[in-house]
Design an enzyme around this catalytic site. Structure first.
Site, PDB file in Angstrom:
ATOM      1  N   CYS A   1       0.828  -1.212   0.000  1.00  0.00           N
ATOM      2  CA  CYS A   1       0.000   0.000   0.000  1.00  0.00           C
ATOM      3  C   CYS A   1       0.863   1.263   0.000  1.00  0.00           C
TER       4      CYS A   1
ATOM      5  N   TYR B   1      -9.226  -3.601 -10.992  1.00  0.00           N
ATOM      6  CA  TYR B   1      -8.895  -2.357 -10.293  1.00  0.00           C
ATOM      7  C   TYR B   1      -7.637  -1.706 -10.876  1.00  0.00           C
TER       8      TYR B   1
ATOM      9  N   GLU C   1     -26.130  14.727  -2.474  1.00  0.00           N
ATOM     10  CA  GLU C   1     -27.535  14.907  -2.088  1.00  0.00           C
ATOM     11  C   GLU C   1     -28.470  14.055  -2.946  1.00  0.00           C
TER      12      GLU C   1
ATOM     13  N   LYS D   1      -0.169   5.431  -5.887  1.00  0.00           N
ATOM     14  CA  LYS D   1      -1.231   5.417  -6.919  1.00  0.00           C
ATOM     15  C   LYS D   1      -2.137   6.637  -6.774  1.00  0.00           C
TER      16      LYS D   1
ATOM     17  N   GLU E   1      -7.397   1.722 -13.052  1.00  0.00           N
ATOM     18  CA  GLU E   1      -6.803   2.896 -12.409  1.00  0.00           C
ATOM     19  C   GLU E   1      -5.589   3.398 -13.176  1.00  0.00           C
TER      20      GLU E   1
ATOM     21  N   HIS F   1     -27.032  21.001  -0.180  1.00  0.00           N
ATOM     22  CA  HIS F   1     -27.204  21.562  -1.510  1.00  0.00           C
ATOM     23  C   HIS F   1     -26.236  22.700  -1.753  1.00  0.00           C
TER      24      HIS F   1
ATOM     25  N   GLY G   1      -4.109  -9.519 -12.099  1.00  0.00           N
ATOM     26  CA  GLY G   1      -4.375 -10.112 -10.792  1.00  0.00           C
ATOM     27  C   GLY G   1      -3.116 -10.280  -9.945  1.00  0.00           C
TER      28      GLY G   1
ATOM     29  N   TYR H   1       6.639   4.731   9.680  1.00  0.00           N
ATOM     30  CA  TYR H   1       6.277   3.349  10.053  1.00  0.00           C
ATOM     31  C   TYR H   1       7.333   2.748  10.979  1.00  0.00           C
TER      32      TYR H   1
ATOM     33  N   CYS I   1      -1.689   1.786  -2.869  1.00  0.00           N
ATOM     34  CA  CYS I   1      -2.664   2.855  -2.630  1.00  0.00           C
ATOM     35  C   CYS I   1      -2.059   4.263  -2.634  1.00  0.00           C
TER      36      CYS I   1
HETATM   37  P1  FAD Z   1       1.401  -6.093   2.013  1.00  0.00           P
HETATM   38  O1  FAD Z   1       1.070  -4.677   2.235  1.00  0.00           O
HETATM   39  O2  FAD Z   1       1.637  -6.546   0.625  1.00  0.00           O
HETATM   40  O3  FAD Z   1       2.707  -6.383   2.882  1.00  0.00           O
HETATM   41  C1  FAD Z   1       3.411  -7.583   2.823  1.00  0.00           C
HETATM   42  C2  FAD Z   1       4.851  -7.313   3.224  1.00  0.00           C
HETATM   43  O4  FAD Z   1       5.502  -8.557   3.500  1.00  0.00           O
HETATM   44  C3  FAD Z   1       5.682  -6.647   2.125  1.00  0.00           C
HETATM   45  O5  FAD Z   1       6.266  -5.474   2.628  1.00  0.00           O
HETATM   46  C4  FAD Z   1       6.747  -7.682   1.752  1.00  0.00           C
HETATM   47  O6  FAD Z   1       7.982  -7.100   1.414  1.00  0.00           O
HETATM   48  C5  FAD Z   1       6.856  -8.466   3.058  1.00  0.00           C
HETATM   49  N1  FAD Z   1       7.336  -9.833   2.908  1.00  0.00           N
HETATM   50  C6  FAD Z   1       6.869 -10.782   2.057  1.00  0.00           C
HETATM   51  N2  FAD Z   1       7.504 -11.952   2.285  1.00  0.00           N
HETATM   52  C7  FAD Z   1       8.383 -11.729   3.297  1.00  0.00           C
HETATM   53  C8  FAD Z   1       9.317 -12.566   3.995  1.00  0.00           C
HETATM   54  N3  FAD Z   1       9.449 -13.860   3.709  1.00  0.00           N
HETATM   55  N4  FAD Z   1      10.082 -12.021   4.962  1.00  0.00           N
HETATM   56  C9  FAD Z   1       9.943 -10.697   5.272  1.00  0.00           C
HETATM   57  N5  FAD Z   1       9.072  -9.871   4.663  1.00  0.00           N
HETATM   58  C10 FAD Z   1       8.300 -10.388   3.689  1.00  0.00           C
HETATM   59  N6  FAD Z   1      -6.029  -1.209  -1.329  1.00  0.00           N
HETATM   60  C11 FAD Z   1      -6.880  -0.260  -0.913  1.00  0.00           C
HETATM   61  O7  FAD Z   1      -7.574  -0.452   0.095  1.00  0.00           O
HETATM   62  N7  FAD Z   1      -6.987   0.934  -1.574  1.00  0.00           N
HETATM   63  C12 FAD Z   1      -6.242   1.211  -2.673  1.00  0.00           C
HETATM   64  O8  FAD Z   1      -6.364   2.296  -3.249  1.00  0.00           O
HETATM   65  C13 FAD Z   1      -5.347   0.223  -3.132  1.00  0.00           C
HETATM   66  N8  FAD Z   1      -4.580   0.461  -4.218  1.00  0.00           N
HETATM   67  C14 FAD Z   1      -3.702  -0.491  -4.623  1.00  0.00           C
HETATM   68  C15 FAD Z   1      -2.935  -0.230  -5.752  1.00  0.00           C
HETATM   69  C16 FAD Z   1      -2.044  -1.163  -6.206  1.00  0.00           C
HETATM   70  C17 FAD Z   1      -1.216  -0.866  -7.437  1.00  0.00           C
HETATM   71  C18 FAD Z   1      -1.897  -2.397  -5.517  1.00  0.00           C
HETATM   72  C19 FAD Z   1      -0.905  -3.425  -5.993  1.00  0.00           C
HETATM   73  C20 FAD Z   1      -2.650  -2.676  -4.394  1.00  0.00           C
HETATM   74  C21 FAD Z   1      -3.575  -1.720  -3.940  1.00  0.00           C
HETATM   75  N9  FAD Z   1      -4.386  -1.949  -2.831  1.00  0.00           N
HETATM   76  C22 FAD Z   1      -5.260  -0.999  -2.415  1.00  0.00           C
HETATM   77  C23 FAD Z   1      -4.320  -3.230  -2.094  1.00  0.00           C
HETATM   78  C24 FAD Z   1      -3.464  -3.080  -0.817  1.00  0.00           C
HETATM   79  O9  FAD Z   1      -2.217  -2.540  -1.151  1.00  0.00           O
HETATM   80  C25 FAD Z   1      -3.297  -4.444  -0.151  1.00  0.00           C
HETATM   81  O10 FAD Z   1      -4.566  -5.023   0.065  1.00  0.00           O
HETATM   82  C26 FAD Z   1      -2.580  -4.325   1.184  1.00  0.00           C
HETATM   83  O11 FAD Z   1      -1.315  -3.735   1.037  1.00  0.00           O
HETATM   84  C27 FAD Z   1      -2.421  -5.709   1.827  1.00  0.00           C
HETATM   85  O12 FAD Z   1      -1.702  -5.610   3.022  1.00  0.00           O
HETATM   86  P2  FAD Z   1      -0.909  -6.866   3.591  1.00  0.00           P
HETATM   87  O13 FAD Z   1      -0.431  -6.476   4.956  1.00  0.00           O
HETATM   88  O14 FAD Z   1      -1.708  -8.088   3.476  1.00  0.00           O
HETATM   89  O15 FAD Z   1       0.334  -7.078   2.610  1.00  0.00           O
HETATM   90  P1  NDP Z   2      -8.241  -7.931 -10.332  1.00  0.00           P
HETATM   91  O1  NDP Z   2      -8.517  -9.292  -9.869  1.00  0.00           O
HETATM   92  O2  NDP Z   2      -9.055  -6.806  -9.835  1.00  0.00           O
HETATM   93  O3  NDP Z   2      -8.311  -7.890 -11.934  1.00  0.00           O
HETATM   94  C1  NDP Z   2      -7.575  -8.768 -12.720  1.00  0.00           C
HETATM   95  C2  NDP Z   2      -7.971  -8.536 -14.165  1.00  0.00           C
HETATM   96  O4  NDP Z   2      -7.118  -9.284 -15.012  1.00  0.00           O
HETATM   97  C3  NDP Z   2      -9.405  -8.979 -14.474  1.00  0.00           C
HETATM   98  O5  NDP Z   2      -9.974  -8.055 -15.347  1.00  0.00           O
HETATM   99  C4  NDP Z   2      -9.202 -10.329 -15.139  1.00  0.00           C
HETATM  100  O6  NDP Z   2     -10.212 -10.618 -16.065  1.00  0.00           O
HETATM  101  C5  NDP Z   2      -7.911 -10.093 -15.872  1.00  0.00           C
HETATM  102  N1  NDP Z   2      -7.161 -11.335 -16.123  1.00  0.00           N
HETATM  103  C6  NDP Z   2      -6.851 -12.302 -15.224  1.00  0.00           C
HETATM  104  N2  NDP Z   2      -6.128 -13.260 -15.823  1.00  0.00           N
HETATM  105  C7  NDP Z   2      -5.983 -12.898 -17.124  1.00  0.00           C
HETATM  106  C8  NDP Z   2      -5.342 -13.477 -18.235  1.00  0.00           C
HETATM  107  N3  NDP Z   2      -4.704 -14.636 -18.130  1.00  0.00           N
HETATM  108  N4  NDP Z   2      -5.385 -12.827 -19.413  1.00  0.00           N
HETATM  109  C9  NDP Z   2      -6.043 -11.655 -19.537  1.00  0.00           C
HETATM  110  N5  NDP Z   2      -6.663 -11.047 -18.507  1.00  0.00           N
HETATM  111  C10 NDP Z   2      -6.640 -11.660 -17.315  1.00  0.00           C
HETATM  112  O7  NDP Z   2      -6.706  -7.732 -10.031  1.00  0.00           O
HETATM  113  P2  NDP Z   2      -5.773  -6.448 -10.015  1.00  0.00           P
HETATM  114  O8  NDP Z   2      -4.435  -6.958 -10.385  1.00  0.00           O
HETATM  115  O9  NDP Z   2      -6.358  -5.346 -10.813  1.00  0.00           O
HETATM  116  O10 NDP Z   2      -5.777  -6.016  -8.488  1.00  0.00           O
HETATM  117  C11 NDP Z   2      -5.564  -6.970  -7.437  1.00  0.00           C
HETATM  118  C12 NDP Z   2      -6.341  -6.569  -6.218  1.00  0.00           C
HETATM  119  O11 NDP Z   2      -5.716  -5.460  -5.585  1.00  0.00           O
HETATM  120  C13 NDP Z   2      -7.767  -6.080  -6.493  1.00  0.00           C
HETATM  121  O12 NDP Z   2      -8.664  -7.144  -6.629  1.00  0.00           O
HETATM  122  C14 NDP Z   2      -8.055  -5.232  -5.306  1.00  0.00           C
HETATM  123  O13 NDP Z   2      -8.546  -6.032  -4.252  1.00  0.00           O
HETATM  124  C15 NDP Z   2      -6.690  -4.667  -4.931  1.00  0.00           C
HETATM  125  N6  NDP Z   2      -6.618  -3.279  -5.406  1.00  0.00           N
HETATM  126  C16 NDP Z   2      -7.443  -2.360  -4.821  1.00  0.00           C
HETATM  127  C17 NDP Z   2      -7.469  -1.068  -5.276  1.00  0.00           C
HETATM  128  C18 NDP Z   2      -8.402  -0.099  -4.651  1.00  0.00           C
HETATM  129  O14 NDP Z   2      -8.902  -0.369  -3.559  1.00  0.00           O
HETATM  130  N7  NDP Z   2      -8.660   1.045  -5.260  1.00  0.00           N
HETATM  131  C19 NDP Z   2      -6.609  -0.617  -6.359  1.00  0.00           C
HETATM  132  C20 NDP Z   2      -5.756  -1.653  -6.884  1.00  0.00           C
HETATM  133  C21 NDP Z   2      -5.777  -2.936  -6.422  1.00  0.00           C
HETATM  134  P3  NDP Z   2     -11.612 -11.269 -15.632  1.00  0.00           P
HETATM  135  O15 NDP Z   2     -12.396 -10.173 -14.983  1.00  0.00           O
HETATM  136  O16 NDP Z   2     -12.178 -11.730 -16.912  1.00  0.00           O
HETATM  137  O17 NDP Z   2     -11.280 -12.380 -14.683  1.00  0.00           O
END
Ligand code: FAD
Ligand code: NDP
Length: 460
Positions: free
Chosen positions: A43, A177, A445, A51, A181, A440, A262, A99, A48
């Site tokens: 994040c 997502y 609203e 982004k 985005e 308003h 994904g 952090y 997040c």
């Molecule tokens: P993470 O935040 O992924 O943390 C896992 C940590 O574990 C990492 O720092 C990694 O380095 C560490 N780690 C892994 N393996 C090991 C190991 N063996 N030893 C030591 N350290 C290790 N969510 C939202 O709610 N709003 C958003 O707008 C949003 N935007 C997103 C945009 C993008 C591009 C992406 C990819 C995700 C977004 N998400 C968003 C999803 C959100 O980032 C995740 O759901 C969230 O970070 C999950 O938290 P977590 O603690 O499970 O894992």
């Molecule tokens: P998503 O699961 O949201 O989307 C994956 C997309 O890739 C889908 O459209 C899927 O299609 C497509 N896809 C999967 N496999 C293939 C393939 N083999 N070939 C072509 N297309 C494929 O994953 P994201 O990577 O976008 O994000 C992961 C998660 O991170 C989200 O689900 C969300 O929970 C979190 N996130 C949250 C954000 C937020 O809160 N604003 C922002 C970014 C991430 P199909 O629909 O047909 O399966």
């Protein structure tokens, strides 16, 4: 009785891990956290926060454009990618420091390196071994990309924040997502964006009206959508990366190809299965309602459990787990986690905000549902010259009058929907919505002034 080095050893310093470590330490537990990369996880570093900063940057393009209708004139400002990247990097480094400081202040021992599980009570980080009464695995997830010819030329969201140079032509694969985005953001920043999605509609799982509406709005902003299309191969040519679509659907030449197809749980190379932690067929750690894995002293939460992959969900789970392990904070009730009515936003341009059920799901779950829907030109665009429209939709369960779905596509939809999510968690009925006085003139609203239901949709 055996003594352990720590009461709780957390593997992974992301959203969930940091919150659990800090709260447990504040509750008096002896806690360690191992993080292999920058503190804060996905994040903070590649999710997040950066982004959203880039999304703000991208919105300026339309703001400058729209300002003319309000009397502003002058030369259009020029976007500098290097400045944005440097400012973002500085801010993220500041957050990493915060952090680390929060953890240190709470008394958490911070260990840098890759942690692996030896057994239910022992963790290895590099050459050191630590024992703990309980271990929390919060290692998050990582992007997954399907096998394809030319895979070596693609990037994932992890690399997008620091691409060099700025991709003037970008192809985005996926319709979820991240794909939506990043397509919006890079389009706003000035790239020529083509988004290729295998389905006929973007954002699987979202309400059907939202899915159609956002596609129209994104196309209006300039994103070229290629729906029902898939990539066959990518090759490098003098003109750029040549992307060939399947079934003779043509070629697109671009500077960068982003795969957002994904994310998968980070469970490889952690020694989980050898230690006795059961994984699902998708590689996620299986947990019970207390986030306990099949190995009783090992817990897991957040993206590594592949449930709702959202930061606030990981944070919520962490607080529930700490209450479970250590009891609630003094004077507080034990927390519980509900996955109902979790609000979410997609930071497309315009934004999507949603809470509760889609129309399709609501009909399946509740049977008879009344739909209220409006789409309109926001007041701002009466002068801005923009053709952007806003969508708002409510789903009401007939039997109880309860609002079970609320969806918006429009400016700051996430901000608007957050407040309504509280009302819906509290079980607000349509009558309560109707008796609420609007503010308003606002977009929000409209949610309390929709009176006439629309006829049910023919399923598509
Ligand atoms: P993470 O935040 O992924 O943390 C896992 C940590 O574990 C990492 O720092 C990694 O380095 C560490 N780690 C892994 N393996 C090991 C190991 N063996 N030893 C030591 N350290 C290790 N969510 C939202 O709610 N709003 C958003 O707008 C949003 N935007 C997103 C945009 C993008 C591009 C992406 C990819 C995700 C977004 N998400 C968003 C999803 C959100 O980032 C995740 O759901 C969230 O970070 C999950 O938290 P977590 O603690 O499970 O894992
Ligand atoms: P998503 O699961 O949201 O989307 C994956 C997309 O890739 C889908 O459209 C899927 O299609 C497509 N896809 C999967 N496999 C293939 C393939 N083999 N070939 C072509 N297309 C494929 O994953 P994201 O990577 O976008 O994000 C992961 C998660 O991170 C989200 O689900 C969300 O929970 C979190 N996130 C949250 C954000 C937020 O809160 N604003 C922002 C970014 C991430 P199909 O629909 O047909 O399966």
């Amino acid at each position: 009785m055996k003594t352990f080095d720590f009461d709780l050893f957390v593997i992974g310093g992301g959203s969930g891990g940091v919150r659990a470590a800090r709260m447990a330490a504040q509750r008096g537990a002896r806690v360690a956290i191992a993080e292999v990369a920058a503190m804060g996880g996905t994040c903070v570093n590649v999710g997040c926060i950066p982004k959203k900063l880039y999304s703000y940057a991208a919105h300026y393009a339309e703001s400058f454009e729209e300002s003319h209708g309000f009397g502003w004139s002058g030369t259009a400002p020029v976007f500098n990618w290097d400045v944005l990247r440097a400012n973002r990097a500085r801010e993220i480094t500041r957050l990493n420091g915060i952090y680390n400081q929060l953890l240190a202040n709470a008394g958490v021992t911070i260990i840098t390196g890759w942690a692996t599980l030896i057994d239910g009570h022992n963790v290895k980080v590099e050459e050191q071994t630590f024992s703990a009464k309980n271990i929390l695995v919060s290692t998050g997830g990582t992007p997954t990309v399907p096998a394809l010819e030319g895979r070596e030329y693609i990037v994932t969201s992890d690399q997008m924040f620091d691409l060099e140079p700025f991709p003037k032509r970008l192809l985005v694969v996926g319709g979820g997502y991240i794909a939506c985005e990043f397509a919006s953001i890079f389009n706003g920043l000035g790239a020529e964006v083509t988004q290729v999605h295998r389905g006929e509609k973007l954002l699987t799982g979202f309400d059907h009206d939202v899915r159609s509406f956002i596609a129209t709005e994104m196309e209006k902003t300039g994103v070229r959508l290629r729906l029902g299309a898939e990539v066959e191969a990518i090759s490098k040519t003098a003109a750029g990366l040549q992307v060939t679509l399947q079934a003779g659907a043509g070629q697109v030449t671009v500077d960068a190809v982003l795969y957002a197809t994904g994310r998968v749980p980070n469970t490889n190379g952690l020694g989980l299965e050898a230690a006795g932690v059961k994984l699902s067929h998708k590689g996620a750690i299986e947990v019970n309602s207390h986030y306990q894995s099949s190995l009783p002293s090992v817990y897991a939460l957040g993206d590594v459990t592949a449930r709702l992959q959202l930061t606030p969900v990981a944070l919520g789970e962490a607080m529930v787990l700490v209450d479970h392990l250590l009891g609630p904070a003094a004077g507080k009730k034990r927390r519980s986690m509900s996955y109902d009515f979790v609000p979410t936003a997609v930071f497309t341009h315009p934004n999507i905000g949603t809470v509760g059920y889609s129309e399709e799901e609501a009909r399946k779950v509740f049977g008879k549902v009344t739909v209220f829907r409006t789409d309109f030109k926001p007041l701002r665009h009466t002068l801005s010259g923009s053709t952007e429209r806003t969508l708002m939709k409510l789903l009401v369960e007939d039997a109880t009058d309860r609002v079970v779905g609320l969806h918006m596509v429009g400016p700051d939809a996430g901000e608007v929907v957050q407040g309504f999510a509280v009302a819906m968690k509290a079980g607000a009925t349509k009558a309560v919505f109707d008796s609420t006085i609007g503010i308003h003139p606002t977009l929000a609203e409209e949610f309390v002034t929709m009176r006439e239901p629309v006829t049910p949709f023919a399923s598509d």
